[in-house]
Design a protein around this motif. Structure first.
Motif, short mmCIF file in Angstrom:
data_model
loop_
_atom_site.label_atom_id
_atom_site.label_comp_id
_atom_site.label_asym_id
_atom_site.label_seq_id
_atom_site.Cartn_x
_atom_site.Cartn_y
_atom_site.Cartn_z
N LYS A 45 -21.99 -1.85 -2.81
CA LYS A 45 -22.88 -2.74 -2.07
C LYS A 45 -24.15 -2.86 -2.89
N ASN A 46 -24.44 -4.07 -3.35
CA ASN A 46 -25.62 -4.31 -4.19
C ASN A 46 -25.66 -3.35 -5.38
N GLY A 47 -24.49 -3.10 -5.95
CA GLY A 47 -24.39 -2.27 -7.13
C GLY A 47 -24.35 -0.78 -6.86
N LYS A 48 -24.45 -0.36 -5.59
CA LYS A 48 -24.44 1.05 -5.23
C LYS A 48 -23.04 1.48 -4.77
N ASN A 49 -22.57 2.63 -5.26
CA ASN A 49 -21.25 3.12 -4.87
C ASN A 49 -21.25 3.54 -3.40
N VAL A 50 -20.24 3.05 -2.66
CA VAL A 50 -20.14 3.37 -1.23
C VAL A 50 -18.83 4.09 -0.93
N VAL A 51 -17.71 3.52 -1.38
CA VAL A 51 -16.39 4.02 -1.03
C VAL A 51 -15.49 3.98 -2.25
N THR A 52 -14.52 4.87 -2.29
CA THR A 52 -13.49 4.81 -3.32
C THR A 52 -12.13 5.08 -2.68
N ILE A 53 -11.08 4.66 -3.30
CA ILE A 53 -9.73 5.07 -2.89
C ILE A 53 -9.06 5.70 -4.10
N ASN A 54 -8.29 6.74 -3.87
CA ASN A 54 -7.66 7.44 -4.98
C ASN A 54 -6.47 8.23 -4.46
N ALA A 55 -5.72 8.77 -5.38
CA ALA A 55 -4.54 9.54 -5.02
C ALA A 55 -4.65 10.95 -5.59
N LEU A 56 -4.28 11.92 -4.77
CA LEU A 56 -4.04 13.28 -5.23
C LEU A 56 -2.54 13.52 -5.16
N LYS A 57 -2.11 14.65 -5.62
CA LYS A 57 -0.68 14.92 -5.62
C LYS A 57 -0.10 14.90 -4.22
N ALA A 58 -0.88 15.39 -3.24
CA ALA A 58 -0.35 15.55 -1.88
C ALA A 58 -0.84 14.51 -0.89
N SER A 59 -1.63 13.52 -1.34
CA SER A 59 -2.16 12.56 -0.37
C SER A 59 -2.79 11.36 -1.05
#
Length: 214
Positions: A62-76
């Motif tokens: 949002k306006n260049g600021k990190n808010v959320v990410t999505i990623n994967a781990l081995k178990a989830s």
């Protein structure tokens, strides 16, 4: 709702994490969670955040600021909130990953669970956006105080208490740890922990009531 695909994110979801040595191979952890990651991605995009690739994973800003990410781990498959420690977490979904102080994640292993909680997840993202727009900062603790053994035992006996404690800001956690560690006698340390347990479960810091004039 039709959402234009981001080729870089599509590569992440289909071919695997770009920083992973197994990217694009059957061993890649991302390949196990494509439906879950795509479901999380669609939910986040509907909140109006900007989609980018940083550190080889999708990051939403949002306006260049990190808010959320999505990623994967081995178990989830996970949705992560950069300032998750500041969130209210009314549904008790957030968890700490390792010793990371500021961010929090929600883990999923079934796409149906993501779909079922779509509106809740959107509300969490909106709260994260509001926190970023407010300019709130996470209190950093460079050298966290060691946990007294009595507090570790209390966490083992009551996981809800443990979750509530780590949902506090780092500064509030440190204040409690110092207060609990001061007595020389173990019985006194246990007594202090029990005295403030309800307060911690309510998300209240050690000195909050004094600061509010109560």
């Amino acid at each position: 709702m039709d959402i234009e695909l981001n080729p870089q994110v599509d590569k992440y979801l289909i071919d695997g994490c770009m920083r992973c040595k197994y990217g694009g191979t059957p061993q890649c952890k991302v390949r196990s969670w494509v439906p879950e990651l795509e479901a999380l991605r669609q939910i986040v995009l509907e909140t109006g955040l900007t989609e980018e690739i940083k550190w080889g994973v999708p990051v939403y800003t949002k306006n260049g600021k990190n808010v959320v990410t999505i990623n994967a781990l081995k178990a989830s498959a996970n949705i992560g909130f950069f300032k998750g420690v500041l969130m209210k977490d009314q549904q008790q979904l957030l968890s700490q990953q390792g010793n990371i102080q500021d961010s929090r994640i929600i883990r999923f292993v079934h796409v149906d669970d993501i779909i079922r909680q779509e509106e809740v997840l959107k509300s969490y993202v909106q709260e994260a956006i509001a926190i970023e727009e407010s300019g709130q900062k996470v209190e950093k603790v460079k050298n966290p105080e060691p946990l007294p053994e009595e507090l570790k035992l209390a966490f083992e006996e009551d996981q809800l208490f443990k979750k509530a404690f780590y949902s506090l800001t780092p500064g509030r956690q440190r204040a409690y740890i110092i207060h609990f560690s001061q007595p020389k006698q173990g019985a006194t340390r246990i007594s202090r922990i029990e005295k403030y347990k309800v307060q911690i479960l309510e998300g209240v810091g050690l000195h909050d009531k004094y600061n509010s004039g109560k």
